[in-house]
Design a protein around this motif. Structure first.
Motif, PDB file in Angstrom:
ATOM      1  N   PRO A 148       0.796  -1.229   0.000  1.00  0.00           N
ATOM      2  CA  PRO A 148       0.000   0.000   0.000  1.00  0.00           C
ATOM      3  C   PRO A 148       0.830   1.281   0.000  1.00  0.00           C
ATOM      4  O   PRO A 148       0.370   2.315  -0.490  1.00  0.00           O
ATOM      5  N   THR A 149       2.044   1.202   0.553  1.00  0.00           N
ATOM      6  CA  THR A 149       2.942   2.356   0.546  1.00  0.00           C
ATOM      7  C   THR A 149       4.357   1.878   0.216  1.00  0.00           C
ATOM      8  O   THR A 149       4.654   0.681   0.257  1.00  0.00           O
ATOM      9  N   HIS A 150       5.225   2.854  -0.052  1.00  0.00           N
ATOM     10  CA  HIS A 150       6.619   2.515  -0.339  1.00  0.00           C
ATOM     11  C   HIS A 150       7.286   1.852   0.860  1.00  0.00           C
ATOM     12  O   HIS A 150       8.245   1.101   0.703  1.00  0.00           O
ATOM     13  N   ALA A 151       6.782   2.109   2.071  1.00  0.00           N
ATOM     14  CA  ALA A 151       7.378   1.544   3.275  1.00  0.00           C
ATOM     15  C   ALA A 151       7.064   0.058   3.439  1.00  0.00           C
ATOM     16  O   ALA A 151       7.621  -0.598   4.324  1.00  0.00           O
ATOM     17  N   HIS A 152       6.187  -0.482   2.596  1.00  0.00           N
ATOM     18  CA  HIS A 152       5.826  -1.898   2.671  1.00  0.00           C
ATOM     19  C   HIS A 152       6.595  -2.747   1.663  1.00  0.00           C
ATOM     20  O   HIS A 152       6.178  -3.858   1.336  1.00  0.00           O
ATOM     21  N   LYS A 153       7.726  -2.276   1.191  1.00  0.00           N
ATOM     22  CA  LYS A 153       8.484  -3.016   0.184  1.00  0.00           C
ATOM     23  C   LYS A 153       8.951  -4.391   0.695  1.00  0.00           C
ATOM     24  O   LYS A 153       8.889  -5.384  -0.030  1.00  0.00           O
ATOM     25  N   ASN A 154       9.427  -4.450   1.917  1.00  0.00           N
ATOM     26  CA  ASN A 154       9.898  -5.702   2.499  1.00  0.00           C
ATOM     27  C   ASN A 154       8.777  -6.749   2.440  1.00  0.00           C
ATOM     28  O   ASN A 154       7.665  -6.493   2.919  1.00  0.00           O
ATOM     29  N   PRO A 155       9.012  -7.913   1.869  1.00  0.00           N
ATOM     30  CA  PRO A 155       7.950  -8.925   1.767  1.00  0.00           C
ATOM     31  C   PRO A 155       7.304  -9.284   3.098  1.00  0.00           C
ATOM     32  O   PRO A 155       6.128  -9.665   3.142  1.00  0.00           O
ATOM     33  N   LEU A 156       8.049  -9.159   4.194  1.00  0.00           N
ATOM     34  CA  LEU A 156       7.518  -9.533   5.502  1.00  0.00           C
ATOM     35  C   LEU A 156       6.700  -8.428   6.157  1.00  0.00           C
ATOM     36  O   LEU A 156       6.025  -8.680   7.166  1.00  0.00           O
ATOM     37  N   TRP A 157       6.741  -7.228   5.607  1.00  0.00           N
ATOM     38  CA  TRP A 157       5.992  -6.113   6.178  1.00  0.00           C
ATOM     39  C   TRP A 157       4.590  -6.114   5.580  1.00  0.00           C
ATOM     40  O   TRP A 157       4.318  -5.451   4.582  1.00  0.00           O
ATOM     41  N   VAL A 158       3.709  -6.866   6.206  1.00  0.00           N
ATOM     42  CA  VAL A 158       2.329  -6.974   5.730  1.00  0.00           C
ATOM     43  C   VAL A 158       1.380  -6.461   6.806  1.00  0.00           C
ATOM     44  O   VAL A 158       1.696  -6.442   7.995  1.00  0.00           O
ATOM     45  N   MET A 159       0.203  -6.087   6.372  1.00  0.00           N
ATOM     46  CA  MET A 159      -0.768  -5.468   7.261  1.00  0.00           C
ATOM     47  C   MET A 159      -1.473  -6.481   8.160  1.00  0.00           C
ATOM     48  O   MET A 159      -1.689  -7.624   7.767  1.00  0.00           O
ATOM     49  N   ALA A 160      -1.877  -6.010   9.339  1.00  0.00           N
ATOM     50  CA  ALA A 160      -2.764  -6.819  10.175  1.00  0.00           C
ATOM     51  C   ALA A 160      -4.130  -6.978   9.522  1.00  0.00           C
ATOM     52  O   ALA A 160      -4.882  -7.885   9.869  1.00  0.00           O
ATOM     53  N   TYR A 161      -4.447  -6.109   8.580  1.00  0.00           N
ATOM     54  CA  TYR A 161      -5.707  -6.205   7.848  1.00  0.00           C
ATOM     55  C   TYR A 161      -5.709  -7.348   6.830  1.00  0.00           C
ATOM     56  O   TYR A 161      -6.771  -7.698   6.306  1.00  0.00           O
ATOM     57  N   ASP A 162      -4.551  -7.898   6.502  1.00  0.00           N
ATOM     58  CA  ASP A 162      -4.493  -8.962   5.494  1.00  0.00           C
ATOM     59  C   ASP A 162      -5.184 -10.227   6.007  1.00  0.00           C
ATOM     60  O   ASP A 162      -4.874 -10.721   7.095  1.00  0.00           O
ATOM     61  N   ASP A 163      -6.097 -10.758   5.199  1.00  0.00           N
ATOM     62  CA  ASP A 163      -6.803 -11.982   5.577  1.00  0.00           C
ATOM     63  C   ASP A 163      -5.902 -13.209   5.479  1.00  0.00           C
ATOM     64  O   ASP A 163      -6.050 -14.163   6.249  1.00  0.00           O
ATOM     65  N   TYR A 164      -4.969 -13.191   4.534  1.00  0.00           N
ATOM     66  CA  TYR A 164      -4.091 -14.347   4.293  1.00  0.00           C
ATOM     67  C   TYR A 164      -2.648 -13.844   4.163  1.00  0.00           C
ATOM     68  O   TYR A 164      -2.100 -13.771   3.064  1.00  0.00           O
ATOM     69  N   PRO A 165      -2.011 -13.497   5.287  1.00  0.00           N
ATOM     70  CA  PRO A 165      -0.710 -12.838   5.241  1.00  0.00           C
ATOM     71  C   PRO A 165       0.392 -13.657   4.563  1.00  0.00           C
ATOM     72  O   PRO A 165       1.250 -13.087   3.898  1.00  0.00           O
ATOM     73  N   MET A 166       0.372 -14.973   4.699  1.00  0.00           N
ATOM     74  CA  MET A 166       1.409 -15.770   4.032  1.00  0.00           C
ATOM     75  C   MET A 166       1.255 -15.712   2.515  1.00  0.00           C
ATOM     76  O   MET A 166       2.256 -15.768   1.774  1.00  0.00           O
TER      77      MET A 166
END
Length: 279
Positions: free
Chosen positions: A214-232
């Motif tokens: 969603p933002t440039h700060a989320h480039k790292n594959p492991l930086w995912v949102m708590a809003y994600d239903d399926y983070p893996m």
């Protein structure tokens, strides 16, 4: 309005609204000491997140990516809970380009969460109507099915006010959908039906990862949102498409970023080129 050219394809960012959400939720398990250096919060730990659609113009067609937050549809409580400081003015943005909503040929929906889909309908005399009545609305079959039959978690963001009026316009796809240099790919992750966009023209590439990045700060594959239903699944998709983009000089474009519309990263992960959002 900021613009980007990908070969013969013109991208223009429109005014779709501004939300402010909890920074911890937007970065999941990543410690605040890390993410706050890249995307600073305010004193309430909220981070600014625009909801700005991208207008794609090519071959005489006008195509929207996402629809914005919408206008005049949220209650005072919802406006407060979503930290809304500006509602959509997509129609105003279109007027500046000598366009009207009826000129939109396609709306490409990466997913149908309220902050992306709210602008697809508008409230007129107590009745919800399609904002873009001539447009074909493209989204994944999985997303469209869940929109109309949400589960106990997703019912908080899949609302009938956002789909009943546009049901006849929706064209769902399974794994991918293409129009000229644009291809949508189903990824899952953020939602089960989430998709991304790839634009390739004249040797240039833009990749719209939507809410996987969603933002440039989320480039790292492991930086995912708590809003994600399926983070893996989010992590797997970010790894896959990050590997695809490596050494290809790709523009990454954003819907939610308060600082950048698009960036290019070098092989060391440093920003080598960017289009900044003008506030």
């Amino acid at each position: 309005m900021e613009t980007l050219k990908i070969g013969g394809v013109q991208l223009t960012w429109l005014s779709g609204g501004v939300t402010n959400l909890d920074g911890g939720a937007m970065f999941g398990v990543v410690p605040k000491a890390l993410w706050s250096k890249r995307y600073p919060p305010n004193d309430k730990n909220l981070i600014e997140l625009p909801t700005d659609p991208i207008l794609i113009q090519m071959d005489g067609k006008n195509i929207l990516v996402e629809a914005g937050l919408g206008k005049g549809k949220l209650s005072e409580k919802q406006l407060r809970n979503f930290g809304v400081t500006a509602e959509s003015d997509v129609e105003g943005s279109l007027r500046k380009l000598d366009l009207v909503p009826e000129d939109i040929d396609y709306v490409l929906m990466t997913h149908l969460h309220n902050d992306h889909v709210g602008g697809l309908t508008k409230l007129e005399n107590g009745v919800y109507r399609s904002t873009f009545p001539r447009a074909k609305i493209i989204t994944s079959t999985i997303e469209w099915d869940e929109m109309r039959n949400p589960n106990i978690r997703s019912k908080s963001t899949y609302w009938k006010e956002n789909w009943e009026a546009i049901e006849s316009q929706v064209i769902p796809f399974d794994e991918k959908w293409s129009l000229g240099p644009i291809t949508m790919y189903h990824t899952g992750g953020h939602s089960n039906g989430h998709s991304i966009l790839l634009i390739e023209d004249e040797g240039e590439i833009a990749l719209h990862m939507a809410d996987l990045m969603p933002t440039h700060a989320h480039k790292n594959p492991l930086w995912v949102m708590a809003y994600d239903d399926y983070p893996m699944d989010s992590i797997a998709a970010k790894e896959k498409w990050g590997a695809y983009a490596q050494d290809k000089n790709v523009w990454f474009t954003f819907y939610h970023d308060a600082f950048y519309r698009a960036v290019k990263w070098d092989t060391d992960g440093q920003i080598q080129d960017s289009i900044k959002r003008v506030k």
